[in-house]
Design a protein around this motif. Structure first.
Motif, PDB file in Angstrom:
ATOM      1  N   SER A  12       0.828  -1.211   0.000  1.00 51.74           N
ATOM      2  CA  SER A  12       0.000   0.000   0.000  1.00 51.74           C
ATOM      3  C   SER A  12       0.860   1.258   0.000  1.00 51.74           C
ATOM      4  CB  SER A  12      -0.931  -0.001   1.215  1.00 51.74           C
ATOM      5  OG  SER A  12      -1.844  -1.066   1.131  1.00 51.74           O
ATOM      6  N   MET A  15       2.362   1.777  -3.516  1.00 61.30           N
ATOM      7  CA  MET A  15       1.383   2.218  -4.501  1.00 61.30           C
ATOM      8  C   MET A  15       0.989   3.670  -4.258  1.00 61.30           C
ATOM      9  SD  MET A  15      -0.987  -1.212  -4.882  1.00 61.30           S
ATOM     10  CE  MET A  15      -1.889  -0.655  -6.315  1.00 61.30           C
ATOM     11  N   LEU A  16       0.838   4.039  -2.985  1.00 62.60           N
ATOM     12  CA  LEU A  16       0.515   5.435  -2.657  1.00 62.60           C
ATOM     13  C   LEU A  16       1.653   6.364  -3.076  1.00 62.60           C
ATOM     14  CD1 LEU A  16      -1.384   7.480  -1.386  1.00 62.60           C
ATOM     15  CD2 LEU A  16      -0.341   6.966   0.836  1.00 62.60           C
ATOM     16  N   TRP A  78      -5.018  -2.629  -7.864  1.00 63.49           N
ATOM     17  CA  TRP A  78      -5.363  -1.230  -8.042  1.00 63.49           C
ATOM     18  C   TRP A  78      -5.402  -0.459  -6.724  1.00 63.49           C
ATOM     19  CZ3 TRP A  78      -5.326   1.253 -12.438  1.00 63.49           C
ATOM     20  CH2 TRP A  78      -5.586   0.584 -13.627  1.00 63.49           C
ATOM     21  N   MET A  79      -4.958   0.782  -6.776  1.00 63.22           N
ATOM     22  CA  MET A  79      -5.237   1.775  -5.741  1.00 63.22           C
ATOM     23  C   MET A  79      -5.618   3.057  -6.466  1.00 63.22           C
ATOM     24  SD  MET A  79      -2.745   3.457  -2.807  1.00 63.22           S
ATOM     25  CE  MET A  79      -2.846   2.068  -1.681  1.00 63.22           C
TER      26      MET A  79
END
Length: 228
Positions: A12, A15-16, A78-79
């Motif tokens: 996470s 991706m962020l 996906w994010m």
């Protein structure tokens, strides 16, 4: 997230960072994680004890043409910003496996940051998962694509023609491989008008490029799947 996938502990955050670093509204996890299958005997404690690999710089791309060719990811990859989800109004409720409809809308609405893996683990065996029914997957890819084209008549003619060619090719290949079809099968004959840009993504064409899958496999539909 898909219910049977596992994000690695650093996924996470990376991706962020990819989204923020490239000023993109969405991030797609892509790379080693696509083939990182989780052995059945793996313990969760073992996963969270894994050391984080070196980070690979992210890049931002326009994904639409690649997505029109084929689906690029499952939901676990996906994010995206909440505002983007509100803008695109989420998945298409007329498609049973809705992943691809969401991807198409994201790819149309925003540049996408590519965050390279490994970022998630996919179980090697997961009885009953939807991906076990190849006919359902390909049916829903074609269904999502035709419904997407009808929702977005503003797409350039070149991309519309390309997308329809892909849908026809997918259906014709299935008819030959699984249905014992011949070169004069009706869906195969659609290749000519598709190549010439004369094919429209209407309900009649949608039925032709989707029905070849239900002829050989059980297909689950949502209410309104075959409505305009």
């Amino acid at each position: 997230m898909d219910g049977d996938d596992i994000l690695l502990p650093w996924a996470s955050e990376r991706m962020l960072k990819a989204m923020l670093g490239t000023n993109s509204g969405a991030a797609l996890a892509q790379g080693d994680e696509q083939s990182t299958y989780l052995p059945a005997e793996t313990r969760v404690d073992d996963i969270f004890a894994l050391p984080a690999p070196d980070e690979i710089p992210a890049k931002s791309i326009s994904l639409l043409e690649k997505s029109l060719r084929r689906a690029q990811a499952s939901p676990s990859h996906w994010m995206f910003e909440a505002a983007l989800l509100t803008q695109i109004k989420g998945c298409d409720p007329g498609v049973f496996i809705q992943d691809y409809s969401l991807e198409l809308e994201i790819a149309l609405a925003s540049k996408v940051a590519i965050a390279r893996g490994p970022l998630l683990l996919i179980p090697a065996v997961a009885p009953g998962r939807l991906s076990d029914n190849e006919g359902q997957i390909l049916h829903d890819i074609n269904l999502a694509l035709l419904r997407f084209l009808r929702r977005h008549p503003e797409l350039p003619a070149k991309l519309r023609r390309f997308a329809l060619q892909r849908a026809v090719q997918r259906a014709a290949s299935w008819a030959f491989r699984r249905g014992g079809a011949h070169l004069l099968h009706p869906v195969s004959l659609l290749r000519i008008p598709a190549a010439l840009g004369l094919l429209n993504p209407d309900l009649a064409v949608q039925k032709q490029v989707c029905d070849v899958f239900s002829a050989t496999h059980p297909i689950r539909l949502m209410p309104g799947s075959y409505q305009a």
